[in-house]
Write a protein that holds these residues in place. Structure first.
Motif, short mmCIF file in Angstrom:
data_model
loop_
_atom_site.label_atom_id
_atom_site.label_comp_id
_atom_site.label_asym_id
_atom_site.label_seq_id
_atom_site.Cartn_x
_atom_site.Cartn_y
_atom_site.Cartn_z
N TYR A 183 36.63 46.46 15.33
CA TYR A 183 35.49 47.20 15.88
C TYR A 183 34.59 46.23 16.62
CZ TYR A 183 32.04 50.93 16.24
OH TYR A 183 31.20 51.90 16.74
N SER A 184 34.01 46.69 17.71
CA SER A 184 33.05 45.87 18.45
C SER A 184 31.89 46.75 18.91
CB SER A 184 33.71 45.18 19.65
OG SER A 184 34.25 46.11 20.56
N PHE A 185 30.74 46.13 19.06
CA PHE A 185 29.54 46.84 19.52
C PHE A 185 28.63 45.86 20.23
CE2 PHE A 185 29.09 45.59 15.10
CZ PHE A 185 27.85 44.97 15.04
N PHE A 186 27.67 46.40 20.99
CA PHE A 186 26.85 45.53 21.82
C PHE A 186 25.53 46.22 22.15
CE2 PHE A 186 30.08 47.81 24.21
CZ PHE A 186 29.32 48.55 25.12
N ASP A 187 24.61 45.45 22.69
CA ASP A 187 23.29 45.96 23.07
C ASP A 187 23.45 46.92 24.24
OD1 ASP A 187 20.71 46.44 23.87
OD2 ASP A 187 20.14 44.34 24.08
N PRO A 188 23.16 48.20 24.05
CA PRO A 188 23.36 49.17 25.14
C PRO A 188 22.40 48.96 26.30
CG PRO A 188 22.25 50.21 23.30
CD PRO A 188 22.65 48.85 22.83
N ASP A 189 21.33 48.22 26.07
CA ASP A 189 20.32 48.00 27.12
C ASP A 189 20.34 46.57 27.65
OD1 ASP A 189 19.32 50.65 26.83
OD2 ASP A 189 18.19 50.00 25.07
N SER A 190 21.39 45.84 27.35
CA SER A 190 21.45 44.43 27.74
C SER A 190 21.53 44.26 29.25
CB SER A 190 22.65 43.74 27.09
OG SER A 190 22.79 42.42 27.55
N GLU A 191 20.98 43.16 29.73
CA GLU A 191 21.11 42.82 31.15
C GLU A 191 22.53 42.40 31.49
OE1 GLU A 191 19.60 38.62 32.10
OE2 GLU A 191 18.49 39.16 30.29
N PHE A 192 23.28 41.99 30.49
CA PHE A 192 24.68 41.62 30.71
C PHE A 192 25.48 42.89 30.96
CE2 PHE A 192 22.90 38.22 28.08
CZ PHE A 192 23.21 37.13 28.86
N LYS A 193 26.47 42.81 31.86
CA LYS A 193 27.17 43.99 32.34
C LYS A 193 28.55 44.16 31.72
CE LYS A 193 23.71 44.74 35.09
NZ LYS A 193 22.75 45.80 34.77
N SER A 194 28.91 45.42 31.46
CA SER A 194 30.25 45.76 30.98
C SER A 194 30.64 44.92 29.77
CB SER A 194 31.29 45.60 32.09
OG SER A 194 30.96 46.40 33.21
N LEU A 195 29.76 44.90 28.76
CA LEU A 195 29.99 44.03 27.61
C LEU A 195 31.22 44.43 26.81
CD1 LEU A 195 26.39 43.31 26.26
CD2 LEU A 195 27.99 41.72 27.33
N GLY A 196 31.53 45.73 26.74
CA GLY A 196 32.72 46.15 26.02
C GLY A 196 33.97 45.54 26.61
N THR A 197 34.08 45.60 27.93
CA THR A 197 35.23 44.99 28.61
C THR A 197 35.22 43.48 28.44
OG1 THR A 197 35.38 46.76 30.25
CG2 THR A 197 36.32 44.64 30.87
N TRP A 198 34.04 42.88 28.57
CA TRP A 198 33.96 41.42 28.47
C TRP A 198 34.36 40.92 27.09
CZ3 TRP A 198 31.36 37.59 25.78
CH2 TRP A 198 31.49 36.30 26.32
N ILE A 199 34.02 41.64 26.04
CA ILE A 199 34.40 41.23 24.69
C ILE A 199 35.92 41.24 24.53
CG2 ILE A 199 34.33 41.95 22.26
CD1 ILE A 199 31.40 42.75 22.73
N ILE A 200 36.59 42.24 25.09
CA ILE A 200 38.06 42.25 25.06
C ILE A 200 38.61 41.05 25.84
CG2 ILE A 200 40.14 43.51 25.72
CD1 ILE A 200 38.59 46.10 25.28
N LEU A 201 38.05 40.80 27.02
CA LEU A 201 38.49 39.65 27.81
C LEU A 201 38.30 38.34 27.05
CD1 LEU A 201 37.05 40.75 31.27
CD2 LEU A 201 39.47 40.61 30.67
N ASP A 202 37.22 38.25 26.29
CA ASP A 202 36.98 37.05 25.49
C ASP A 202 38.05 36.89 24.41
OD1 ASP A 202 35.17 34.79 24.57
OD2 ASP A 202 35.21 36.04 22.76
N HIS A 203 38.48 37.98 23.80
CA HIS A 203 39.55 37.89 22.79
C HIS A 203 40.86 37.46 23.42
CE1 HIS A 203 36.68 39.93 20.23
NE2 HIS A 203 37.49 39.82 19.21
N ILE A 204 41.14 37.93 24.63
CA ILE A 204 42.35 37.48 25.33
C ILE A 204 42.27 35.98 25.57
CG2 ILE A 204 43.67 37.68 27.46
CD1 ILE A 204 42.68 40.59 27.65
N SER A 205 41.11 35.50 26.00
CA SER A 205 40.93 34.08 26.22
C SER A 205 41.10 33.29 24.93
CB SER A 205 39.53 33.83 26.82
OG SER A 205 39.30 32.45 27.00
N ARG A 206 40.57 33.78 23.83
CA ARG A 206 40.71 33.11 22.54
C ARG A 206 42.17 33.05 22.10
NH1 ARG A 206 35.94 32.52 19.56
NH2 ARG A 206 34.13 33.24 20.75
N ALA A 207 42.87 34.17 22.29
CA ALA A 207 44.29 34.19 21.92
C ALA A 207 45.06 33.16 22.74
CB ALA A 207 44.86 35.59 22.13
#
Length: 250
Positions: A183-207
């Motif tokens: 499960y993942s979640f993020f600040d819905p009002d963050s200035e950072f964009k598309s955090l849901g997608t970015w978190i998945i991309l970060d896991h790919i990078s970690r793998a």
């Protein structure tokens, strides 16, 4: 107290309930308990066989009239981000994720509540309390991690730590062949964009950094708009009656 055999898993079937993804469908699940010294090994085998983990339960759909839920995993070692994904990576370069043991915090829960209230007010998790959240994180007998995402600080390149408010969290299982995103979640009002997608991309990078071939994303339902995002991460494999096969969809 209910006792569970930790050597030979027993499987159970839930009663029918309304499907959260497809209207006019009912769902059933087969499940077992992940407990004891073999829990991590069992979790890996079941995840590779299409199960998902929730706390100390492994489950998979066992619906009587529908087979729409398909287990998918990203082929991290062959993954190439799309042009839009590269823009998301560039837009969030100021973020850093730090991996922790599966321990809940009040800061995590505050972000979790803000996320649910903004994105999933009518969902099945909308009434979760701080205790419920703590159980979701720490009720695990497998190698579970919490990754916290914050803004990079001036010393992050030395300490590996971020600073400032928490903007995203991922609960995931570290397995011998990859990460399984629980499960993942993020600040819905963050200035950072598309955090849901970015978190998945970060896991790919970690793998990739750890030489692990896969990132497991759980279930994908072709006719469910809320699941559409999972099909964007290619190449990916889908679990079929013949085993894991390369997905050749659009």
């Amino acid at each position: 107290m209910t006792q569970h055999d930790t050597k030979t898993p027993q499987f159970f079937l839930t009663s029918p309930s309304r499907c959260p993804y497809l209207e006019d469908q009912m769902e059933r699940k087969v499940f077992t308990h992940l407990v004891g010294e073999k829990a991590s090994e069992m979790n890996e085998l079941l995840t590779q066989g299409g199960f998902r983990r929730s706390q100390n339960i492994a489950y998979r759909p066992a619906c009587e009239s529908c087979r729409s839920c398909i287990s998918i995993r990203i082929m991290a070692d062959e993954f190439k981000p799309t042009k839009s994904m590269r823009r998301i990576i560039n837009a969030n370069q100021d973020l850093i994720g730090v991996e922790h043991n599966a321990e809940p915090t009040s800061e995590q829960f505050s972000l979790f509540r803000a996320y649910l209230d903004s994105r999933h007010r009518d969902g099945g998790m909308s009434d979760m309390t701080a205790l419920d959240y703590a159980m979701m994180v720490e009720d695990t007998h497998v190698n579970t991690k919490v990754i916290e995402y914050r803004r990079r600080g001036p010393d992050s390149f030395i300490t590996g730590q971020g600073e400032g408010p928490l903007v995203g969290v991922s609960l995931c299982d570290r397995m011998s062949d990859g990460y399984s995103m629980v499960y993942s979640f993020f600040d819905p009002d963050s200035e950072f964009k598309s955090l849901g997608t970015w978190i998945i991309l970060d896991h790919i990078s970690r793998a990739n950094a750890q030489g692990l071939p896969f990132v497991y994303l759980g279930y994908w339902v072709a006719d469910s708009p809320k699941m559409e995002y999972k099909s964007r991460f290619k190449p990916q494999q889908h679990l079929t009656p013949n085993g894991w096969e390369l997905y050749r969809g659009k």
